[in-house]
Design a protein around this motif. Structure first.
Motif, PDB file in Angstrom:
ATOM      1  N   VAL A 234       0.849  -1.190   0.000  1.00 48.30           N
ATOM      2  CA  VAL A 234       0.000   0.000   0.000  1.00 48.30           C
ATOM      3  C   VAL A 234       0.884   1.238   0.000  1.00 48.30           C
ATOM      4  N   LEU A 235       0.621   2.133  -0.940  1.00 53.98           N
ATOM      5  CA  LEU A 235       1.334   3.409  -1.015  1.00 53.98           C
ATOM      6  C   LEU A 235       0.360   4.514  -0.626  1.00 53.98           C
ATOM      7  N   ALA A 236       0.699   5.236   0.413  1.00 59.14           N
ATOM      8  CA  ALA A 236      -0.087   6.397   0.831  1.00 59.14           C
ATOM      9  C   ALA A 236       0.628   7.650   0.344  1.00 59.14           C
ATOM     10  N   PHE A 237      -0.074   8.462  -0.436  1.00 59.21           N
ATOM     11  CA  PHE A 237       0.521   9.687  -0.977  1.00 59.21           C
ATOM     12  C   PHE A 237      -0.150  10.882  -0.331  1.00 59.21           C
ATOM     13  N   ILE A 238       0.660  11.725   0.317  1.00 59.03           N
ATOM     14  CA  ILE A 238       0.144  12.895   1.031  1.00 59.03           C
ATOM     15  C   ILE A 238       0.611  14.147   0.293  1.00 59.03           C
ATOM     16  N   THR A 239      -0.349  14.924  -0.183  1.00 57.54           N
ATOM     17  CA  THR A 239      -0.063  16.151  -0.933  1.00 57.54           C
ATOM     18  C   THR A 239      -0.204  17.353  -0.017  1.00 57.54           C
ATOM     19  N   GLN A 240       0.834  18.193  -0.003  1.00 57.46           N
ATOM     20  CA  GLN A 240       0.818  19.409   0.801  1.00 57.46           C
ATOM     21  C   GLN A 240       1.053  20.610  -0.105  1.00 57.46           C
ATOM     22  N   GLN A 241       0.145  21.570  -0.046  1.00 58.23           N
ATOM     23  CA  GLN A 241       0.229  22.758  -0.882  1.00 58.23           C
ATOM     24  C   GLN A 241       1.460  23.580  -0.533  1.00 58.23           C
ATOM     25  N   GLY A 242       2.275  23.892  -1.548  1.00 53.18           N
ATOM     26  CA  GLY A 242       3.421  24.766  -1.380  1.00 53.18           C
ATOM     27  C   GLY A 242       4.522  24.213  -0.518  1.00 53.18           C
ATOM     28  N   SER A 243       4.509  22.931  -0.236  1.00 58.24           N
ATOM     29  CA  SER A 243       5.517  22.357   0.648  1.00 58.24           C
ATOM     30  C   SER A 243       6.143  21.135  -0.007  1.00 58.24           C
ATOM     31  N   CYS A 244       5.896  19.979   0.550  1.00 59.01           N
ATOM     32  CA  CYS A 244       6.540  18.758   0.084  1.00 59.01           C
ATOM     33  C   CYS A 244       5.530  17.628   0.131  1.00 59.01           C
ATOM     34  N   SER A 245       5.371  16.922  -0.974  1.00 57.63           N
ATOM     35  CA  SER A 245       4.509  15.747  -0.994  1.00 57.63           C
ATOM     36  C   SER A 245       5.327  14.517  -0.641  1.00 57.63           C
ATOM     37  N   ARG A 246       4.663  13.533  -0.049  1.00 59.55           N
ATOM     38  CA  ARG A 246       5.350  12.333   0.419  1.00 59.55           C
ATOM     39  C   ARG A 246       4.660  11.080  -0.103  1.00 59.55           C
ATOM     40  N   ALA A 247       5.482  10.102  -0.477  1.00 64.44           N
ATOM     41  CA  ALA A 247       4.988   8.775  -0.843  1.00 64.44           C
ATOM     42  C   ALA A 247       5.489   7.791   0.202  1.00 64.44           C
TER      43      ALA A 247
ATOM     44  N   MET B 153      10.243  11.755  -0.770  1.00 58.76           N
ATOM     45  CA  MET B 153       9.771  13.128  -0.679  1.00 58.76           C
ATOM     46  C   MET B 153       9.889  13.806  -2.039  1.00 58.76           C
ATOM     47  N   TYR B 154       8.870  14.608  -2.377  1.00 58.44           N
ATOM     48  CA  TYR B 154       8.842  15.334  -3.640  1.00 58.44           C
ATOM     49  C   TYR B 154       8.549  16.802  -3.338  1.00 58.44           C
ATOM     50  N   PRO B 155       9.593  17.620  -3.187  1.00 61.40           N
ATOM     51  CA  PRO B 155       9.383  19.032  -2.833  1.00 61.40           C
ATOM     52  C   PRO B 155       8.780  19.826  -3.982  1.00 61.40           C
ATOM     53  N   CYS B 156       7.911  20.760  -3.645  1.00 55.20           N
ATOM     54  CA  CYS B 156       7.308  21.635  -4.642  1.00 55.20           C
ATOM     55  C   CYS B 156       8.346  22.622  -5.159  1.00 55.20           C
ATOM     56  N   SER B 157       8.203  23.000  -6.417  1.00 56.50           N
ATOM     57  CA  SER B 157       9.150  23.942  -7.017  1.00 56.50           C
ATOM     58  C   SER B 157       8.753  25.391  -6.765  1.00 56.50           C
ATOM     59  N   HIS B 158       7.557  25.611  -6.203  1.00 60.22           N
ATOM     60  CA  HIS B 158       7.078  26.973  -6.006  1.00 60.22           C
ATOM     61  C   HIS B 158       6.152  26.996  -4.793  1.00 60.22           C
ATOM     62  N   GLY B 159       6.060  28.153  -4.159  1.00 59.80           N
ATOM     63  CA  GLY B 159       5.212  28.284  -2.989  1.00 59.80           C
ATOM     64  C   GLY B 159       3.737  28.162  -3.295  1.00 59.80           C
ATOM     65  N   ARG B 160       3.334  28.349  -4.558  1.00 61.72           N
ATOM     66  CA  ARG B 160       1.925  28.227  -4.924  1.00 61.72           C
ATOM     67  C   ARG B 160       1.645  26.935  -5.683  1.00 61.72           C
TER      68      ARG B 160
END
Length: 402
Positions: A53-66, A82-89
């Motif tokens: 099971v892969l849980a993917f958590i998306t965070q606005q303007g921050s860092c998403s995690r798998a 971890m997949y960091p966002c390239s922009h604050g928006r």
């Protein structure tokens, strides 16, 4: 392909060559001839690779995690990427997973209401670090397409062995006149696929698309029909939604009308009542697909009132369990961060027999996530750890992350 050179090879030697190939390649080689099909079926059985099971958590303007959890007990963390966002928006969402490959979608919204956006699609194998960046999907000058990136889905056809990214652009009144498809390993640009078989098709913005068993599905906004794109011939068909969808009354947004993967088949989750959730599964994808009610789950009223009735999507099942994503109620409104911490639960349930009856969750366990990992939007996927290569496309940007 099965020419004289291969015919001279002893069967044992040919088998040794075939077992070195990825499972997806062996499936394609079954189409060469009857001899190869029989040999692959009998002497190179597919390895029973554990699905996690892969849980993917998306965070606005921050860092998403798998977060990948062990398939034995579901509690031990196997991987954390971890997949960091390239922009604050911006935010990074996981479109789908297939054979160990992840398809990521990052969208950067412009400042101001109704502004334009920048959208990027990448396909990666986090085990090998190989990544492929796709070109941006073309946009029309319609206002709806200028302010919205549309929806994406990541599919794989088991017979052809091709991976395809499907883009559903939404026009005026949520109309879908054509899809955009990108085939990994073949295309250098997005191709337009007209929705010619059903003029006037639309898209339900509240229901995410899903790719299951060689097809991409989405929900029509106004006709309560399910739309289906065959990933082999790229034709679009439609069929009626499950009977539960026609019940009167509003459907709670956190609980109902989700397209899900139920043991490799298309499933539809419908909240029939405040404290009741039905799961319908599509049996057969031919000219006359049939729906069967697979689960009828009672949800505690107290849990429903505190966002506890959320069914996990797009992956609903894991083994004999159903996944449920709950959300803690906020204790401090001044510290608003995505409506509270998300939690993932496994419920041990059975299947309905004869299409009737009601199930109870006889066993439940919570997947352990750190607080900083569980703050954001949560999706669940099936994941298999492999070294499957990312099909390369001439003209697309590829790189290898160390």
């Amino acid at each position: 392909m099965a020419d004289e050179g291969f015919r001279r090879l002893p069967d044992d030697v040919l088998v040794q060559i075939l077992v070195l190939l990825p499972t997806s390649s062996r499936r394609r080689f079954r189409l060469v001839c009857k001899q190869w099909r029989d040999m692959i079926n009998e002497r190179t059985p597919e390895r029973q690779v554990g699905t996690n099971v892969l849980a993917f958590i998306t965070q606005q303007g921050s860092c998403s995690r798998a977060l990948v959890f062990d398939n034995k007990d579901g509690l031990r963390r196997r991987h954390a990427w971890m997949y960091p966002c390239s922009h604050g928006r911006s935010k990074i969402d996981l479109v789908g997973t297939r054979n160990g490959l992840l398809c990521l979608h990052e969208i950067v919204m412009a400042s101001g209401n109704g502004g334009s956006f920048f959208s990027a699609i990448t396909v990666t194998n986090p085990i090998t670090g190989e990544t492929l960046a796709l070109p941006p999907a073309p946009r029309s000058w319609e206002w709806e397409q200028m302010r919205s990136p549309g929806k994406y889905s990541f599919g794989y056809h088991p017979t052809t062995g091709r991976y395809k990214v499907v883009h559903i652009p939404c026009g005026r009144r949520q109309a879908v006149d054509a899809l955009q498809v990108f085939t990994l390993g073949d295309d250098t640009a997005w191709r337009e696929v007209p929705v010619a078989t059903r003029p006037g098709a639309t898209y339900n913005l509240a229901c995410e698309p899903i790719s299951v068993d060689g097809r991409t599905y989405w929900l029509d906004a106004f006709s309560l029909r399910v739309m289906a794109l065959d990933l082999e011939d790229e034709r679009v068909a439609s069929f009626a939604a499950p009977p539960a969808a026609w019940r009167p009354g509003p459907i709670p947004a956190d609980a109902g009308w989700k397209l899900t993967n139920v043991h490799g088949r298309l499933g539809v989750v419908v909240a029939a009542e405040t404290a009741r959730v039905e799961v319908w599964v599509l049996d057969g994808g031919g000219a006359l697909p049939q729906w069967s009610r697979r689960h009828d789950i009672a949800v505690e009223v107290a849990a429903a009132a505190t966002f506890g009735c959320c069914i996990a999507a797009p992956q609903l099942t894991h083994g004999g369990c159903i996944l449920r994503a709950s959300r803690d109620p906020m204790r401090d409104w001044s510290a608003y961060r995505g409506w509270g911490r998300r939690r993932l639960h496994w419920h041990k349930v059975g299947s309905l027999t004869g299409g009737g009856g009601q199930l109870r969750a006889v066993k439940e366990r919570e997947v352990v996530m750190r607080e900083e990992e569980s703050d954001g939007d949560l999706k669940t996927f099936a994941y298999v750890e492999t070294v499957e290569p990312v099909p390369s496309n001439h003209g697309c940007a590829s790189a290898r992350r160390l």
